[in-house]
Design a protein around this motif. Structure first.
Motif, PDB file in Angstrom:
ATOM      1  N   MET A 142       0.923  -1.107   0.147  1.00 47.14           N
ATOM      2  CA  MET A 142       0.060   0.063   0.157  1.00 47.14           C
ATOM      3  C   MET A 142       0.910   1.151  -0.009  1.00 47.14           C
ATOM      4  O   MET A 142       2.140   1.242   0.644  1.00 47.14           O
ATOM      5  CB  MET A 142      -0.957   0.174   1.384  1.00 47.14           C
ATOM      6  N   ASN A 143       0.346   2.374  -0.611  1.00 41.27           N
ATOM      7  CA  ASN A 143       0.832   3.475  -0.550  1.00 41.27           C
ATOM      8  C   ASN A 143       0.243   4.487   0.015  1.00 41.27           C
ATOM      9  O   ASN A 143      -0.822   5.152  -0.474  1.00 41.27           O
ATOM     10  CB  ASN A 143       1.222   3.858  -2.033  1.00 41.27           C
ATOM     11  N   LEU A 144       0.326   4.871   1.261  1.00 41.72           N
ATOM     12  CA  LEU A 144      -0.353   5.941   2.316  1.00 41.72           C
ATOM     13  C   LEU A 144       0.581   6.779   2.883  1.00 41.72           C
ATOM     14  O   LEU A 144       0.901   6.732   4.115  1.00 41.72           O
ATOM     15  CB  LEU A 144      -1.089   4.934   3.248  1.00 41.72           C
ATOM     16  N   THR A 145       1.237   7.532   2.014  1.00 43.27           N
ATOM     17  CA  THR A 145       1.929   8.605   2.316  1.00 43.27           C
ATOM     18  C   THR A 145       1.481   9.847   1.815  1.00 43.27           C
ATOM     19  O   THR A 145       0.636  10.176   1.050  1.00 43.27           O
ATOM     20  CB  THR A 145       3.445   8.521   1.916  1.00 43.27           C
ATOM     21  N   SER A 146       2.214  11.013   2.490  1.00 44.46           N
ATOM     22  CA  SER A 146       1.326  12.256   2.210  1.00 44.46           C
ATOM     23  C   SER A 146       1.980  12.865   0.773  1.00 44.46           C
ATOM     24  O   SER A 146       1.530  13.686   0.266  1.00 44.46           O
ATOM     25  CB  SER A 146       2.413  13.501   2.996  1.00 44.46           C
ATOM     26  N   GLU A 147       3.032  12.001  -0.029  1.00 39.17           N
ATOM     27  CA  GLU A 147       3.291  12.272  -1.390  1.00 39.17           C
ATOM     28  C   GLU A 147       2.462  11.372  -2.241  1.00 39.17           C
ATOM     29  O   GLU A 147       2.445  11.751  -3.574  1.00 39.17           O
ATOM     30  CB  GLU A 147       4.502  11.702  -1.760  1.00 39.17           C
ATOM     31  N   SER A 148       1.256  10.613  -1.855  1.00 39.97           N
ATOM     32  CA  SER A 148       0.574   9.710  -2.668  1.00 39.97           C
ATOM     33  C   SER A 148      -0.408  10.526  -3.460  1.00 39.97           C
ATOM     34  O   SER A 148      -0.911  11.565  -2.855  1.00 39.97           O
ATOM     35  CB  SER A 148      -0.167   8.679  -1.571  1.00 39.97           C
ATOM     36  N   LYS A 149      -0.408  10.433  -4.705  1.00 39.41           N
ATOM     37  CA  LYS A 149      -1.191  11.397  -5.372  1.00 39.41           C
ATOM     38  C   LYS A 149      -2.789  10.718  -5.463  1.00 39.41           C
ATOM     39  O   LYS A 149      -3.096   9.295  -5.447  1.00 39.41           O
ATOM     40  CB  LYS A 149      -0.738  11.515  -7.178  1.00 39.41           C
ATOM     41  N   VAL A 150      -3.595  11.593  -5.320  1.00 40.07           N
ATOM     42  CA  VAL A 150      -5.143  11.232  -5.127  1.00 40.07           C
ATOM     43  C   VAL A 150      -6.083  11.888  -5.725  1.00 40.07           C
ATOM     44  O   VAL A 150      -5.841  12.894  -6.024  1.00 40.07           O
ATOM     45  CB  VAL A 150      -5.434  11.322  -3.496  1.00 40.07           C
ATOM     46  N   LEU A 151      -6.865  11.169  -6.240  1.00 40.25           N
ATOM     47  CA  LEU A 151      -8.024  11.619  -7.385  1.00 40.25           C
ATOM     48  C   LEU A 151      -9.209  11.370  -6.747  1.00 40.25           C
ATOM     49  O   LEU A 151      -9.645  10.526  -6.007  1.00 40.25           O
ATOM     50  CB  LEU A 151      -7.846  10.844  -8.621  1.00 40.25           C
ATOM     51  N   ILE A 152     -10.335  12.270  -6.773  1.00 46.20           N
ATOM     52  CA  ILE A 152     -11.625  12.275  -6.374  1.00 46.20           C
ATOM     53  C   ILE A 152     -12.452  12.157  -7.779  1.00 46.20           C
ATOM     54  O   ILE A 152     -12.374  12.993  -8.977  1.00 46.20           O
ATOM     55  CB  ILE A 152     -12.183  13.370  -5.792  1.00 46.20           C
ATOM     56  N   GLN A 153     -13.300  10.919  -7.919  1.00 50.52           N
ATOM     57  CA  GLN A 153     -14.073  10.598  -9.240  1.00 50.52           C
ATOM     58  C   GLN A 153     -15.593  11.102  -8.655  1.00 50.52           C
ATOM     59  O   GLN A 153     -16.328  10.213  -7.770  1.00 50.52           O
ATOM     60  CB  GLN A 153     -13.952   9.163  -9.572  1.00 50.52           C
ATOM     61  N   GLY A 154     -16.115  12.103  -9.206  1.00 42.85           N
ATOM     62  CA  GLY A 154     -17.386  12.436  -8.767  1.00 42.85           C
ATOM     63  C   GLY A 154     -17.695  13.519  -7.582  1.00 42.85           C
ATOM     64  O   GLY A 154     -16.909  13.330  -6.796  1.00 42.85           O
ATOM     65  N   PHE A 155     -18.626  14.305  -7.582  1.00 39.31           N
ATOM     66  CA  PHE A 155     -18.921  15.285  -6.650  1.00 39.31           C
ATOM     67  C   PHE A 155     -20.332  14.946  -6.656  1.00 39.31           C
ATOM     68  O   PHE A 155     -21.220  15.641  -7.267  1.00 39.31           O
ATOM     69  CB  PHE A 155     -18.586  16.515  -6.861  1.00 39.31           C
ATOM     70  N   CYS A 156     -20.905  14.513  -5.439  1.00 39.31           N
ATOM     71  CA  CYS A 156     -22.186  14.330  -5.257  1.00 39.31           C
ATOM     72  C   CYS A 156     -22.618  14.381  -3.338  1.00 39.31           C
ATOM     73  O   CYS A 156     -21.681  14.779  -3.043  1.00 39.31           O
ATOM     74  CB  CYS A 156     -23.024  13.109  -5.878  1.00 39.31           C
ATOM     75  N   GLU A 157     -23.633  13.963  -3.180  1.00 42.90           N
ATOM     76  CA  GLU A 157     -24.108  13.990  -1.599  1.00 42.90           C
ATOM     77  C   GLU A 157     -23.329  13.064  -0.796  1.00 42.90           C
ATOM     78  O   GLU A 157     -23.195  13.292   0.257  1.00 42.90           O
ATOM     79  CB  GLU A 157     -25.483  13.685  -1.656  1.00 42.90           C
ATOM     80  N   PHE A 158     -22.208  12.386  -1.516  1.00 41.68           N
ATOM     81  CA  PHE A 158     -21.594  11.512  -0.617  1.00 41.68           C
ATOM     82  C   PHE A 158     -20.316  12.042  -0.127  1.00 41.68           C
ATOM     83  O   PHE A 158     -19.610  11.634   0.943  1.00 41.68           O
ATOM     84  CB  PHE A 158     -21.305  10.051  -1.229  1.00 41.68           C
TER      85      PHE A 158
ATOM     86  N   GLY B 161      -3.000  17.271   4.774  1.00 37.67           N
ATOM     87  CA  GLY B 161      -1.811  17.161   4.023  1.00 37.67           C
ATOM     88  C   GLY B 161      -2.097  16.100   2.729  1.00 37.67           C
ATOM     89  O   GLY B 161      -0.927  15.764   2.128  1.00 37.67           O
ATOM     90  N   THR B 162      -3.161  15.724   2.666  1.00 39.19           N
ATOM     91  CA  THR B 162      -3.235  14.789   1.502  1.00 39.19           C
ATOM     92  C   THR B 162      -3.244  15.466   0.210  1.00 39.19           C
ATOM     93  O   THR B 162      -3.708  16.474   0.031  1.00 39.19           O
ATOM     94  CB  THR B 162      -4.918  14.358   1.619  1.00 39.19           C
ATOM     95  N   ASN B 163      -2.436  14.774  -0.652  1.00 43.48           N
ATOM     96  CA  ASN B 163      -1.980  15.340  -1.969  1.00 43.48           C
ATOM     97  C   ASN B 163      -3.013  15.034  -2.940  1.00 43.48           C
ATOM     98  O   ASN B 163      -3.168  14.195  -4.014  1.00 43.48           O
ATOM     99  CB  ASN B 163      -0.692  14.745  -2.313  1.00 43.48           C
ATOM    100  N   LEU B 164      -4.216  15.900  -2.818  1.00 45.70           N
ATOM    101  CA  LEU B 164      -5.436  15.834  -3.927  1.00 45.70           C
ATOM    102  C   LEU B 164      -4.873  16.514  -5.139  1.00 45.70           C
ATOM    103  O   LEU B 164      -4.551  17.662  -5.074  1.00 45.70           O
ATOM    104  CB  LEU B 164      -6.582  16.340  -3.049  1.00 45.70           C
ATOM    105  N   VAL B 165      -4.967  15.807  -6.163  1.00 45.46           N
ATOM    106  CA  VAL B 165      -4.341  16.514  -7.345  1.00 45.46           C
ATOM    107  C   VAL B 165      -5.699  16.911  -8.378  1.00 45.46           C
ATOM    108  O   VAL B 165      -5.261  17.796  -9.176  1.00 45.46           O
ATOM    109  CB  VAL B 165      -3.176  15.555  -8.339  1.00 45.46           C
TER     110      VAL B 165
END
Length: 296
Positions: free
Chosen positions: A1-17, A30-34
């Motif tokens: 697993m790659n769970l570090t502050s450098e991990s690149k993170v994507l969000i798919q979708g923007f809804c009520e969740f 510090g999450t690296n949301l790109v």
């Protein structure tokens, strides 16, 4: 697993969740949301994130993505997850609840031969306290430490973390594997991850009524896990006739005895495995301190 502050993170979708405050909290942690992906909205900005139409466009611009957080409507989850897998994203967190069971079966078949880890659906995600927040876990309940939490519940996960924090027991990793009828990763997978994690010294397993995942986990702990483990079963005082939809109650199955999936079945499994079971979340820190001291 790659769970570090450098991990690149994507969000798919923007809804009520997921909300703007959830995204702001991840960024502040510090999450690296790109970027975000929302078909038809490519080229726009949402919650201070660049938005793309396709996952492959994000990969083209930012390179390999470590984790995607899926927040689309339930009937769109399968397509979103398959798009992420095609883009070689190995960690998929599904926040959305109510994903059709057949869609989850198709998704799990797709991931059987690969290395993709699916968390959820109906999961608040993962937090490594002090390092990274992936999802909608309330970070204020957590503090860095050595106790790993793996749970089938959502809000109860936060309650247990808060009880541990108040007792001076910080957490190494906390994950809710999801409370829909069919979920991706299992207790067994996460028990192995926590057992191999150098920062985790003890494990809290939070189960609930329905299914046999707790019974299977109890056997696995006895046979494989060296670290101290305690358990808690949510809903243990619920009326016997109560059917818990969110726990995937599959008790009425051909060939199963009438005790299958019940509180007593799970308690018996943990008792046989000599795993202490807390009667309430408040009792968890006390039990945990005892087993950790005995393991020294």
């Amino acid at each position: 697993m790659n769970l570090t502050s450098e991990s690149k993170v994507l969000i798919q979708g923007f809804c009520e969740f997921i909300s703007e405050s959830n995204i702001a909290q991840m960024k502040a942690y510090g999450t690296n949301l790109v970027a975000g992906v929302n078909p038809g909205f490519g080229g726009q900005q949402k919650y201070d994130l660049p938005v793309f139409d396709l996952v492959e466009e994000v990969v083209s611009q930012f390179g390999h993505i470590d984790t995607t957080i899926i927040c689309v409507h339930p009937y769109q989850v399968l397509d979103a997850a398959l798009e992420a897998i095609a883009a070689n994203i190995r960690q998929i967190i599904i926040i959305s609840a109510g994903v059709p069971p057949l869609d989850m079966v198709k998704l799990l078949r797709k991931t059987e031969t690969g290395e993709t880890l699916v968390i959820g659906p109906n999961s608040p995600g993962i937090i490594v306290p002090g390092k990274i927040l992936l999802g909608i876990q309330p970070s204020e309940f957590y503090t860095p430490g050595s106790v790993g939490i793996v749970s089938r519940s959502s809000t109860l996960t936060h309650e247990v973390a808060w009880e541990l924090t108040k007792a001076g027991l910080g957490q190494s990793i906390s994950v809710s594997i999801g409370s829909d009828a069919i979920v991706g990763s299992s207790f067994l997978q996460w028990l192995q991850i926590l057992d191999e994690d150098d920062t985790t010294e003890a494990i809290v397993l939070i189960g609930q009524l329905g299914g046999e995942s707790e019974e299977v986990a109890a056997r696995y702990i006895t046979e494989t896990i060296d670290k101290p483990v305690i358990a808690y079963i949510a809903g243990r005082h619920a009326p016997p006739t109560k059917h818990w939809h969110q726990s995937g109650n599959l008790a009425i199955v051909a060939g199963r005895n009438s005790n299958f999936g019940t509180t007593q079945s799970k308690l018996t499994a943990f008792e046989t495995a000599q795993i202490p079971v807390a009667e309430s979340p408040r009792q968890i820190p006390e039990l945990l301190k005892k087993v950790m001291k005995a393991n020294e």
